[in-house]
Design an enzyme around this catalytic site. Structure first.
Site, PDB file in Angstrom:
ATOM      1  N   ILE A  54      38.087  37.858  34.631  1.00  0.00           N
ATOM      2  CA  ILE A  54      38.235  36.485  35.088  1.00  0.00           C
ATOM      3  C   ILE A  54      38.713  36.425  36.534  1.00  0.00           C
ATOM      4  O   ILE A  54      39.413  37.315  37.000  1.00  0.00           O
ATOM      5  CB  ILE A  54      39.260  35.695  34.216  1.00  0.00           C
ATOM      6  CG1 ILE A  54      40.617  36.413  34.193  1.00  0.00           C
ATOM      7  CG2 ILE A  54      38.735  35.484  32.839  1.00  0.00           C
ATOM      8  CD1 ILE A  54      41.737  35.684  33.442  1.00  0.00           C
ATOM      9  N   ASN A  55      38.306  35.364  37.212  1.00  0.00           N
ATOM     10  CA  ASN A  55      38.956  35.024  38.461  1.00  0.00           C
ATOM     11  C   ASN A  55      40.296  34.380  38.072  1.00  0.00           C
ATOM     12  O   ASN A  55      40.655  34.343  36.893  1.00  0.00           O
ATOM     13  CB  ASN A  55      38.073  34.071  39.271  1.00  0.00           C
ATOM     14  CG  ASN A  55      38.360  34.193  40.766  1.00  0.00           C
ATOM     15  OD1 ASN A  55      39.517  34.230  41.181  1.00  0.00           O
ATOM     16  ND2 ASN A  55      37.317  34.259  41.577  1.00  0.00           N
ATOM     17  N   LYS A  79      30.585  36.449  39.324  1.00  0.00           N
ATOM     18  CA  LYS A  79      32.000  36.431  38.928  1.00  0.00           C
ATOM     19  C   LYS A  79      32.403  35.051  38.437  1.00  0.00           C
ATOM     20  O   LYS A  79      32.305  34.068  39.159  1.00  0.00           O
ATOM     21  CB  LYS A  79      32.885  36.845  40.101  1.00  0.00           C
ATOM     22  CG  LYS A  79      34.362  36.891  39.727  1.00  0.00           C
ATOM     23  CD  LYS A  79      35.157  37.694  40.691  1.00  0.00           C
ATOM     24  CE  LYS A  79      36.627  37.705  40.350  1.00  0.00           C
ATOM     25  NZ  LYS A  79      37.402  38.397  41.364  1.00  0.00           N
ATOM     26  N   GLY A 138      41.917  40.939  34.872  1.00  0.00           N
ATOM     27  CA  GLY A 138      42.967  39.952  34.689  1.00  0.00           C
ATOM     28  C   GLY A 138      44.192  40.652  34.128  1.00  0.00           C
ATOM     29  O   GLY A 138      44.225  41.010  32.946  1.00  0.00           O
ATOM     30  N   CYS A 158      36.208  30.553  43.004  1.00  0.00           N
ATOM     31  CA  CYS A 158      37.499  30.545  43.680  1.00  0.00           C
ATOM     32  C   CYS A 158      38.146  29.168  43.586  1.00  0.00           C
ATOM     33  O   CYS A 158      37.562  28.180  43.992  1.00  0.00           O
ATOM     34  CB  CYS A 158      37.361  30.940  45.136  1.00  0.00           C
ATOM     35  SG  CYS A 158      38.959  30.985  45.948  1.00  0.00           S
ATOM     36  N   ASN A 166      31.037  35.245  44.060  1.00  0.00           N
ATOM     37  CA  ASN A 166      32.251  34.523  43.660  1.00  0.00           C
ATOM     38  C   ASN A 166      31.936  33.032  43.561  1.00  0.00           C
ATOM     39  O   ASN A 166      31.948  32.323  44.549  1.00  0.00           O
ATOM     40  CB  ASN A 166      33.336  34.800  44.704  1.00  0.00           C
ATOM     41  CG  ASN A 166      34.599  33.992  44.480  1.00  0.00           C
ATOM     42  OD1 ASN A 166      34.741  33.322  43.459  1.00  0.00           O
ATOM     43  ND2 ASN A 166      35.501  34.048  45.433  1.00  0.00           N
ATOM     44  N   ASN A 174      31.882  41.109  47.740  1.00  0.00           N
ATOM     45  CA  ASN A 174      32.167  39.832  47.097  1.00  0.00           C
ATOM     46  C   ASN A 174      31.733  38.736  48.063  1.00  0.00           C
ATOM     47  O   ASN A 174      32.174  38.696  49.208  1.00  0.00           O
ATOM     48  CB  ASN A 174      33.663  39.759  46.768  1.00  0.00           C
ATOM     49  CG  ASN A 174      34.067  38.497  46.021  1.00  0.00           C
ATOM     50  OD1 ASN A 174      34.323  37.470  46.636  1.00  0.00           O
ATOM     51  ND2 ASN A 174      34.130  38.570  44.707  1.00  0.00           N
ATOM     52  N   LYS A 222      37.133  42.047  49.761  1.00  0.00           N
ATOM     53  CA  LYS A 222      37.578  40.672  49.957  1.00  0.00           C
ATOM     54  C   LYS A 222      36.320  39.816  50.114  1.00  0.00           C
ATOM     55  O   LYS A 222      35.308  40.290  50.629  1.00  0.00           O
ATOM     56  CB  LYS A 222      38.457  40.591  51.213  1.00  0.00           C
ATOM     57  CG  LYS A 222      38.897  39.186  51.598  1.00  0.00           C
ATOM     58  CD  LYS A 222      39.845  38.582  50.584  1.00  0.00           C
ATOM     59  CE  LYS A 222      40.063  37.094  50.780  1.00  0.00           C
ATOM     60  NZ  LYS A 222      40.675  36.457  49.586  1.00  0.00           N
ATOM     61  N   ILE A 268      45.199  31.856  49.117  1.00  0.00           N
ATOM     62  CA  ILE A 268      44.777  32.519  50.349  1.00  0.00           C
ATOM     63  C   ILE A 268      43.722  31.661  51.059  1.00  0.00           C
ATOM     64  O   ILE A 268      43.689  31.569  52.277  1.00  0.00           O
ATOM     65  CB  ILE A 268      44.195  33.925  50.056  1.00  0.00           C
ATOM     66  CG1 ILE A 268      45.171  34.768  49.221  1.00  0.00           C
ATOM     67  CG2 ILE A 268      43.802  34.633  51.333  1.00  0.00           C
ATOM     68  CD1 ILE A 268      46.454  35.156  49.877  1.00  0.00           C
TER      69      ILE A 268
HETATM   70  C1  LIG Z   1      45.709  37.556  46.680  1.00  0.00           C
HETATM   71  C2  LIG Z   1      44.440  37.458  45.898  1.00  0.00           C
HETATM   72  C3  LIG Z   1      43.221  37.214  46.556  1.00  0.00           C
HETATM   73  C4  LIG Z   1      42.033  37.108  45.843  1.00  0.00           C
HETATM   74  N1  LIG Z   1      40.858  36.911  46.516  1.00  0.00           N
HETATM   75  C5  LIG Z   1      39.683  36.868  45.835  1.00  0.00           C
HETATM   76  C6  LIG Z   1      38.426  36.745  46.510  1.00  0.00           C
HETATM   77  O1  LIG Z   1      38.368  36.693  47.750  1.00  0.00           O
HETATM   78  N2  LIG Z   1      37.299  36.695  45.765  1.00  0.00           N
HETATM   79  C7  LIG Z   1      37.317  36.782  44.390  1.00  0.00           C
HETATM   80  O2  LIG Z   1      36.269  36.752  43.764  1.00  0.00           O
HETATM   81  N3  LIG Z   1      38.490  36.920  43.728  1.00  0.00           N
HETATM   82  C8  LIG Z   1      39.667  36.961  44.408  1.00  0.00           C
HETATM   83  N4  LIG Z   1      40.852  37.125  43.717  1.00  0.00           N
HETATM   84  C9  LIG Z   1      40.846  37.225  42.242  1.00  0.00           C
HETATM   85  C10 LIG Z   1      40.907  38.684  41.769  1.00  0.00           C
HETATM   86  O3  LIG Z   1      39.790  39.415  42.224  1.00  0.00           O
HETATM   87  C11 LIG Z   1      40.975  38.749  40.237  1.00  0.00           C
HETATM   88  O4  LIG Z   1      39.839  38.122  39.703  1.00  0.00           O
HETATM   89  C12 LIG Z   1      42.206  38.082  39.656  1.00  0.00           C
HETATM   90  O5  LIG Z   1      43.312  38.293  40.497  1.00  0.00           O
HETATM   91  C13 LIG Z   1      42.546  38.543  38.239  1.00  0.00           C
HETATM   92  O6  LIG Z   1      42.853  39.922  38.184  1.00  0.00           O
HETATM   93  P1  LIG Z   1      44.356  40.512  38.279  1.00  0.00           P
HETATM   94  O7  LIG Z   1      45.197  39.730  37.312  1.00  0.00           O
HETATM   95  O8  LIG Z   1      44.228  41.954  37.935  1.00  0.00           O
HETATM   96  O9  LIG Z   1      44.796  40.299  39.674  1.00  0.00           O
HETATM   97  C14 LIG Z   1      42.059  37.231  44.423  1.00  0.00           C
HETATM   98  C15 LIG Z   1      43.276  37.477  43.770  1.00  0.00           C
HETATM   99  C16 LIG Z   1      44.459  37.601  44.474  1.00  0.00           C
HETATM  100  C17 LIG Z   1      45.739  37.869  43.738  1.00  0.00           C
END
Ligand SMILES: Cc1cc2nc3c(=O)[nH]c(=O)nc-3n(C[C@H](O)[C@H](O)[C@H](O)COP(=O)(O)O)c2cc1C
Ligand SMILES: Cc1cc2nc3c(=O)[nH]c(=O)nc-3n(C[C@H](O)[C@H](O)[C@H](O)COP(=O)(O)OP(=O)(O)OC[C@H]3O[C@@H](n4cnc5c(N)ncnc54)[C@H](O)[C@@H]3O)c2cc1C
Ligand code: FES
Lengths: 258, 307
Positions: B195-196, B169, B247, B134, B131, B102, B48, B74
């Site tokens: 991707i984020n 990222k 993603g 965000c 990161n 991260n 996280k 979040i």
């Molecule tokens: C609930 C949640 C919290 C996330 N928190 C972070 C974070 O703290 N830092 C970050 O770089 N990405 C964060 N992400 C993004 C994920 O790391 C990821 O880039 C994104 O969800 C796309 O991948 P996915 O479709 O497999 O979930 C978060 C995603 C979700 C769903």
């Protein structure tokens, strides 16, 4: 907690508003406590995507089975209601903190509104098995919504209906204020809609009468990893309903932010 | 079985045991999933986000489900770097997998301070994922992530602080991902990950307001996968450093799309919520695919594609 595929033993409608699901719950899954919940993977497709959380409504020790009482609210619970006995289902549980029961507890009042019925039935059963004098109060809108189940009737509920078509006229909080005998030895437990729990916690009562409530929150992971299920609390700013909860001490909740 | 495929992936001066990581924010600090999956099979845990001070996060509701996806708001709720070091890292460093922290901040100074503090840890941290992307915080985050100049400067400043692998990222919420990826490379990044989440919004028509506590949130899950694959393809053609793709990866097939598009490694995010065994299953699936295709190293997969 464990993730495993288990079998549906029974899944049937109980009354106009509720369904009751029985699942096999054998070793190695830990035994659930009242207040804890499980998450169910509803579909192998991506809609609905997230697992759905449900509180345990009972545990049958000899047969190793658990029950859940649920309402059909949307797509996920609609699909769940159509699942058949004998089919397999992917579960994770038990999750979250249970309702605390004190060593020397003598008296309890437990209140369920609507969908909060399951965990409260489970709790009432546990309290009575420990010889704790327990009053169970159940509230719903109207007579037609009262669950039609032997387990429910055996729990000897005080039934409150908003429209007065059965039992006490008014909600459970009104009933408690008017009738329930709450002294400083009583522990109060509640599960149901937020407005009901909010007024429960604001109820006039002896300072030492504790209130424990179980809250719902939208959950993504259910295991404390995503921070999605935040509930505003006095001591931590936000607490996770899935990890620090779903059971909280009533005075921990910042009700004005709920 | 499978012993003859080399699953390691090098990033900077180090190598990951396998290409399947778990995405930041979806796996907590590892321990949350200890009872549900064998953490030893995971290539890398991306923690996280860690910020200088702890953050309470955004007002709930923080999650809303969308067709084949979720939107989260979040707000980088996390324990802060000091608590991370004293209470989260001790468990993480007992794991055989790589621990990639991260890092988030709202100013350049904050990112630098967090990494400086993390550098004081003697062991346990494999590398950093920065990161800059965000969408859920008011200041910083996305602002950094859309400006190539700022990315290059921040990366260069961080590069001076650590010899460990530095992964930037990236956000998909930009017009030209190639430009941004090149900026990270120019600043000295060892890899980019993407991707984020995509900025998204759901309106509750009964309440006539946002279904989240904030107006918009970040969309993730299977719904975003085609976007992630396309941007992975573009970024991998723009830079010579490794690209870590993510993603919407739900299964092996999805992961293979990323690897064929040009990713050297992948991360599983939202899928962990639905099935915590996804990373393990995907790793097995990738290995079997390599065997079937007759490649001796997972990093050769990208050469199979005609794109
Ligand atoms: C609930 C949640 C919290 C996330 N928190 C972070 C974070 O703290 N830092 C970050 O770089 N990405 C964060 N992400 C993004 C994920 O790391 C990821 O880039 C994104 O969800 C796309 O991948 P996915 O479709 O497999 O979930 C978060 C995603 C979700 C769903
Ligand atoms: C710890 C916990 C225990 C629960 N126990 C029970 C139970 O014993 N019996 C029962 O019937 N339900 C219970 N719920 C609520 C149950 O999870 C939701 O009703 C269910 O997820 C709805 O799914 P759906 O796809 O049918 O509805 P959706 O289409 O997802 O939503 C329909 C409506 O329900 C609301 N909703 C959806 N998910 C939740 C949720 N997790 N919490 C609160 N509201 C939600 C939505 O905002 C929407 O208004 C519990 C929830 C939690 C968090
Ligand atoms: S649902 Fe993920 S932390 Fe509670």
């Amino acid at each position: 907690m464990k993730q495993f595929l288990t079998q549906i033993i029974n899944n049937r409608r109980i009354g106009a508003d509720f369904f009751e699901l029985w699942l096999r719950w054998d070793a190695p899954a830990p035994v659930p406590e009242p207040g804890q919940f499980l998450t169910i993977r509803i579909s192998d497709d991506n809609v609905p995507l997230l697992r759905r959380p449900f509180a345990f409504a009972g545990y049958a020790e000899p047969s190793g089975a658990v029950s859940v009482i649920y309402q059909v609210r949307g797509r996920g619970t609609e699909i769940l209601a159509a699942r058949q006995p004998g089919e397999n289902i992917d579960v994770i549980g038990p999750l979250g903190r249970p309702f605390p029961i004190r060593e020397n507890q003598k008296k309890a009042v437990v209140i369920a509104g609507g969908v909060g019925l399951g965990p409260i039935l489970f709790l009432a059963d546990r309290l009575r098995s420990r010889d704790i004098s327990t009053t169970l109060i159940f509230g719903c809108r109207s007579k037609s919504l009262i669950p039609d189940s032997v387990d429910f009737m055996n729990a000897k509920p005080v039934i409150c209906t908003d429209d007065g078509t059965h039992g006490f006229k008014g909600n459970p909080i009104k009933y408690i204020a008017a009738k329930a005998d709450i002294d400083n030895k009583t522990t109060i437990y509640g599960c149901g809609p937020v407005p009901m729990l909010r007024s429960l916690c604001k109820l006039n009562r002896p300072a030492s009468a504790q209130i424990w409530i179980s809250l719902e929150a939208l959950m993504a992971c259910g295991v404390g990893a995503c921070m999605g299920c935040a509930v505003p609390t006095v001591s931590s700013g936000y607490s996770r309903a899935c990890k620090e909860g779903p059971v909280f001490n009533g005075k921990e909740i910042l009700w004005e932010q709920m | 079985m499978g012993t003859n495929v080399d699953m390691t992936v090098s990033i900077g001066s180090k190598s990951l045991p396998n290409p399947v990581g778990v995405a930041s924010g979806t796996f907590g600090y590892g321990r949350e999933y200890e009872e549900l999956t064998d953490l030893a099979n995971i290539g890398a845990i991306f923690t996280k986000a860690v910020t200088l001070k702890s953050r309470k996060g955004n007002a709930p509701p923080r999650i809303v489900e969308t067709p084949s996806g979720i939107i989260n708001s979040i707000g980088l709720a996390n324990v802060g770097v000091n608590y991370f070091l004293s209470n989260k890292l001790p468990f993480l460093k007992t794991l055989p997998c790589a621990v990639i922290v991260n890092v988030a901040g709202s100013t350049e100074e904050e990112y630098l301070q967090v990494v400086q503090k993390l550098e004081t840890a003697e062991e346990g941290i494999w590398g950093y994922e920065i990161n800059v992307s965000c969408p859920n915080v008011k200041h910083g985050g996305l602002a950094f992530g859309t400006d190539p100049l700022q990315i290059e400067q921040l990366t260069a400043a961080l590069r001076k602080l650590t010899p460990k692998p530095l992964i930037i990222k990236l956000t998909p919420n930009v017009t030209d991902i190639a430009l941004i990826a090149r900026a990270a490379e120019a600043g000295g990044a060892d890899a980019v990950s993407l991707i984020n989440t995509l900025v998204g919004m759901v309106i509750d028509t009964k309440k006539k307001r946002s279904a989240l506590g904030t107006l918009t949130g970040g969309l993730s899950g299977p719904a975003v996968r085609p976007v992630g694959v396309a941007l992975t393809y573009k970024a991998s053609r723009a830079v010579s450093i490794p690209v870590i793709g993510m993603g919407g990866i739900m299964n092996t097939e999805d992961a293979l799309q990323y690897l064929l598009a040009g990713a050297s490694a992948i991360q599983i995010g939202t899928a962990n919520f639905i099935d915590p065994q996804t990373p393990e299953k995907v790793l097995g699936g990738i290995r079997r695919y390599c065997e079937k295709q007759g490649v001796s190293s997972v990093t050769d997969l990208c050469w199979l594609a005609t794109l």
